[in-house]
Design a protein around this motif. Structure first.
Motif, PDB file in Angstrom:
ATOM      1  N   LYS A  85      -1.450   2.127   9.273  1.00 23.83           N
ATOM      2  CA  LYS A  85      -2.140   1.680   8.063  1.00 23.83           C
ATOM      3  C   LYS A  85      -1.151   1.219   7.011  1.00 23.83           C
ATOM      4  O   LYS A  85      -0.099   1.815   6.813  1.00 23.83           O
ATOM      5  N   THR A 135      -0.801  -0.505   2.824  1.00 23.36           N
ATOM      6  CA  THR A 135      -1.444  -0.463   1.516  1.00 23.36           C
ATOM      7  C   THR A 135      -1.111  -1.723   0.747  1.00 23.36           C
ATOM      8  O   THR A 135       0.033  -2.192   0.754  1.00 23.36           O
ATOM      9  N   GLY A 136      -2.120  -2.260   0.082  1.00 23.16           N
ATOM     10  CA  GLY A 136      -1.908  -3.414  -0.775  1.00 23.16           C
ATOM     11  C   GLY A 136      -1.818  -4.716  -0.012  1.00 23.16           C
ATOM     12  O   GLY A 136      -1.941  -4.772   1.214  1.00 23.16           O
ATOM     13  N   ASN A 147       0.774  -4.876   2.602  1.00 24.80           N
ATOM     14  CA  ASN A 147       0.622  -3.941   3.727  1.00 24.80           C
ATOM     15  C   ASN A 147       1.777  -2.931   3.783  1.00 24.80           C
ATOM     16  O   ASN A 147       2.401  -2.726   4.805  1.00 24.80           O
ATOM     17  N   GLU A 148       2.056  -2.286   2.620  1.00 22.52           N
ATOM     18  CA  GLU A 148       3.163  -1.333   2.535  1.00 22.52           C
ATOM     19  C   GLU A 148       2.901  -0.129   3.447  1.00 22.52           C
ATOM     20  O   GLU A 148       1.837   0.502   3.364  1.00 22.52           O
ATOM     21  N   ARG A 206       3.030   3.110   3.645  1.00 21.97           N
ATOM     22  CA  ARG A 206       3.276   4.310   2.835  1.00 21.97           C
ATOM     23  C   ARG A 206       3.149   5.588   3.666  1.00 21.97           C
ATOM     24  O   ARG A 206       3.864   6.566   3.416  1.00 21.97           O
ATOM     25  N   ASN A 207       2.224   5.625   4.631  1.00 19.00           N
ATOM     26  CA  ASN A 207       2.114   6.818   5.472  1.00 19.00           C
ATOM     27  C   ASN A 207       3.399   7.031   6.279  1.00 19.00           C
ATOM     28  O   ASN A 207       3.891   8.150   6.421  1.00 19.00           O
TER      29      ASN A 207
END
Length: 896
Positions: free
Chosen positions: A306, A308-309, A312-313, A315-316
């Motif tokens: 997954k 983020t943003g 597609n950072e 982060r997990n």
């Protein structure tokens, strides 16, 4: 959500790569290296280390310009070339290595920071400082990759300023002579090389940003090569600068030497802190993106895939990298962590070069825009593996075990890449090269191995044929099972092209299906065309049919295999006992031909099978001539020694012909689990009657292999089944007929000579066609009688010598009875049919002989007119000579 690829070559690849190259090693270790090793050795260290980094960067350039590179950088390139199991293994290694490298850089930063501010330097203060800085670095990366990239510009500026401060500084450490040679107290070359080497193995930080690049196909090759090139120039320049301007002892022994020679010392400390922080930032930017790419391929848990943003950072994945880096900081054992991390990186570079080699050598789809000679990648691969061994063998062993376990775990998951990888092309190309090599190489008997065509009718129908076929082919041979069927019987689970299949024990073999009009035609077609040049099938295996209706079929296929010079193996499977306990094998041999050589060759493969490994082998030889026994034992044992096979040799007498071969086999091999017999080596023998005779052997409660070797196996002749001249002379009688008388009359002389010629022709025909045939029928029996008579005489003489005179009569009577009993057995058991056939041949021959004589007399003229001159007179007289009557008289003389 789609990703925005907004970083270019400079910001996305060059900057993170060059900042990790010009890192801690350049500031804290390189001055001591040049001081100890001297200029020449230091340049050697730099060049050798850069062979790997330059060749790897060129391989990256080649791979990245072939196909679009997505998330994961190095992982993506390796996995798309070498497959997901290898790619996933190295991807996990890269992720863990980059995560641990963050802790290494930050521990180095913490030590420098605490020393500069003269704070307490303990393991706890290092942990606290390192953890705080790690949290700050992670926060910057977590908030925005762009922010992390932009922060590296300031760090790069600090490094550039620190280098300028060093180059333009003034000091009092000028050497009296140029530092060319190493110091007497210098560390070994490989130790210094190991210290320097991590400096050139960290451009991975930039390559890992592939998913965030505007144009990875352009940025990856140019950014990586530019970073390696700039780093090479900087290290060469520093080497010459230190060697010419700074005293070697000061470089080695003074930890503060860079501050003392620099123009602005504060810029140097800023450069050191910037280098450590930039390396940490580069690693913590790259590690999560590798894990994200691995998770997208379903190798890692999907939660790490997954993003983020808009960008597609990952982060997990960043949080897991943070946890691993924090664990490294809390461990605090920099040396142990550094050794494993360095080994993970160099392993990755070795496989990057290997991927480039395999793609360029085998893949028809490999068309990079940036082409490099294959030797470049080969050099990089070999250099990396060589350095791995010399650098730290213990760390290599640890990394190998860890990566090996991970690889086998991923291999068992049977991960499949939809787009395919380079291995299929690699094996195809390797197979082609091997076949070309085999096709021009001469066959070597030592390397013979069975390449078997099996006609089982399907594994479900006759699994025992597949079982014995796999056992006979072994690990080094090959087995292809053909299912022959009509169009209505086609098995949809078997394709017409070759498939690889495993049996219940996990052994591999090939299966194919062929539609044909008849089984015989299918067998002939397959044995005609199947195979490749250099790897042609050499053996055919099928079941033996005992049905009287199939004798013609068996005869035809035997002749066909013989004509095609194929070895043939037929299995008569005992449905009650199967292969028994697989503990005993009897090989029957008649003492001559190719049968033993073929049997021992396939026995080598059969005994390598786990089920047959401990089987006891016996070589069984039937011999009528006991004088040959020692020779048979000695020479057969020599053959076994040459083949390196352990077997028992047993020579069996046929009791002077009183026992048939079939009786002996059924008696001696009653307890065998597998019996090996040889078929006739002459194709002319393969008649229906011969097949029916072979069927009489199949009365034993055991499975039987019938072998028909081809001419490729050597002949071994220890028993000569033709009779010697000395023994044959017993049955040869030379007859000399009287000379014909002289006749004054040429007419009479011509008539008599013609009569003699015609009668001799009739007599010779009788001898050749009838008498010799009858003698041949009886000759074996007569020889057996002769041998037994000699044996009885020898036995009698021996017993008489050992007995007293009062026992002579008893010994003679006993041997006499024994002799009569065996003579009766020889004549009435085995040879009764031969005697009857010989008698019939003689009767027919005599009848034909007398008929021809009668016809000849009947066709002759009654009388012959002869003119002659009376002695003493000049008068000529004519008389009628009774030719037919004279011919009868002459015939009687001849008969007498």
């Amino acid at each position: 959500m789609a990703k925005l690829k907004k970083f270019g070559t400079f910001s996305g690849v060059f900057t993170p790569s060059i900042l990790t190259i010009l890192g801690v090693i350049m500031y804290l270790r390189f001055p001591a290296i040049i001081g100890q090793a001297g200029l020449i050795n230091t340049i050697g260290i730099i060049f050798i280390a850069h062979i790997i980094s330059i060749t790897t960067s060129l391989s990256v350039a080649s791979l990245s310009t072939d196909k679009p590179v997505q998330n994961g950088g190095t992982y993506f390139m390796i996995s798309r070339s070498l497959g997901l199991p290898i790619g996933g293994t190295l991807g996990w290694a890269l992720f863990v290595g980059l995560s641990f490298s963050v802790s290494l850089y930050l521990i180095g930063f913490a030590e420098s920071f605490l020393q500069y501010w003269e704070m307490e330097l303990t393991i706890n203060t290092i942990r606290i400082t390192g953890s705080i800085v790690l949290l700050a670095v992670t926060t910057i990366t977590f908030v925005s990759t762009s922010l992390a990239i932009k922060s590296q510009y300031f760090i790069m500026a600090a490094i550039v300023l620190s280098l300028l401060s060093i180059f333009f500084g003034k000091h009092d450490f000028v050497p009296q002579e140029i530092n060319i040679a190493p110091l007497a107290t210098a560390a070994p070359f490989m130790v210094l090389f190991g210290i320097f080497f991590p400096a050139v193995t960290v451009f991975e930080a930039g390559v890992s940003m592939s998913g965030d690049l505007q144009n990875p196909k352009k940025s990856l090759p140019y950014g990586a090569m530019l970073a390696v090139g700039v780093g090479f120039i900087v290290y060469i320049a520093l080497a010459f600068f230190y060697a010419y301007t700074v005293d070697a002892n000061a470089l080695v022994n003074d930890p503060q030497i860079l501050f003392k020679i620099s123009l602005v010392p504060a810029l140097v400390i800023a450069g050191i802190w910037g280098a450590t922080l930039s390396s940490a930032l580069g690693s913590i930017l790259g590690a999560p993106r590798i894990l994200q790419a691995i998770a997208m391929d379903k190798i890692a848990p999907k939660t790490f895939a997954k993003g983020t943003g808009k960008t597609n950072e990952p982060r997990n994945a960043l949080l897991l990298a943070f946890v691993i880096a924090e664990a490294g900081i809390l461990i605090g054992e920099l040396d142990v962590i550094a050794r494993i991390v360095s080994m993970f990186f160099i392993t990755t570079y070795a496989f990057l070069n290997l991927a480039s080699v395999i793609e360029s050598w085998s893949s028809s789809d490999f068309r990079p825009a940036f082409k490099i000679p294959r030797i470049v990648s080969i050099l990089g691969t070999l250099s990396a593996f060589f350095v791995m061994i010399l650098l730290d063998f213990v760390a290599l062993a640890g990394a190998t075990v860890a990566l090996g376990l991970l690889y086998f775990y991923l291999q068992r998951k049977e991960l499949i890449l939809e787009s395919g990888d380079a291995w299929s092309s690699f094996w195809t190309n390797l197979a082609k090269k091997a076949l070309l090599k085999l096709s021009i190489q001469k066959d070597n008997k030592r390397n013979w191995r069975p390449n078997i065509i099996l006609f089982s009718g399907g594994e479900k129908a006759r699994p025992y044929l597949v079982e014995i076929g796999l056992a006979l082919s072994g690990k080094l041979g090959a087995l292809t099972d053909f299912k022959l069927s009509s169009s209505e019987e086609q098995d949809r689970n078997i394709h017409k092209h070759t498939q690889l299949k495993k049996n219940k024990k996990g052994h591999d073999f090939f299966v194919r299906q062929l539609e044909c009009s008849s089984v015989k035609e299918g067998i002939k077609s397959i044995t005609n065309i199947y195979g490749f040049s250099g790897f042609e099938p050499n053996t055919v295996l099928l079941g033996w049919s005992k049905s009287n209706g199939n004798t013609g079929f068996m005869s035809d296929v035997l002749k066909d295999f013989k004509t095609k010079k194929l070895n043939a193996i037929f299995l008569d499977y005992d449905k009650n006992n199967g292969f028994g306990k697989k503990e005993s094998i009897d090989i029957w041999w008649n003492g001559k031909g190719r049968h033993l050589s073929f049997s021992l060759n396939i026995l080598r493969f059969l005994l390598s099978d786990k089920s047959w490994r401990d089987a006891n082998v016996r070589i069984m030889i039937i011999n009528s001539d006991t004088s040959l026994n020692d020779n048979l034992y000695r020479n057969t044992n020599a053959i076994l020694i040459d083949k390196r096979i352990q077997a028992e040799i047993k020579v069996i007498s046929d009791d002077f012909g009183s026992r048939t071969k079939e009786e002996i086999i059924n008696s001696e091999s009653a307890n065998a689990d597998l019996i090996v017999l040889g078929l006739s080596q002459s194709s002319h023998s393969y008649t229906n009657e011969y097949i029916e005779k072979v069927n009489t052997i199949f009365k034993l409660p055991a499975s039987i292999l019938l072998l028909s070797p081809s001419d490729e196996f050597e002949e071994t002749n220890l028993i000569d089944h033709t009779y010697t001249k000395s023994r044959a002379a017993i049955y040869t009688v030379a007859l000399e007929l009287p000379q014909l008388p002289n006749f004054d009359s040429n007419l009479v002389k011509n008539r008599i000579e013609k009569l003699d010629e015609d009668l001799m022709e009739i007599g010779n025909d009788f001898c050749n066609q009838s008498l010799k045939s009858a003698v041949a029928q009886m000759q074996s029996m007569v020889l057996n009688l002769y041998d037994f008579s000699s044996h009885i005489l020898n036995t009698l003489q021996k017993e008489l010598n050992e007995s007293g005179k009062h026992e002579y009569q008893k010994v003679i009577d006993r041997n006499h009875i024994n002799y009569l009993r065996h003579v009766l057995k020889i004549t009435q058991s085995k040879n009764a049919t031969n005697i009857s056939e010989a008698e019939a041949i003689l009767q027919n021959g005599i009848s034909l002989f007398l008929t021809r004589l009668g016809n000849y007399k009947y066709e002759a003229t009654e009388s012959v007119t002869i003119s002659f001159q009376i002695p003493g007179k000049k008068k000529e007289k004519v008389m009628e000579f009774p030719f037919r009557k004279a011919m009868s008289y002459y015939e009687e003389v001849k008969m007498d």
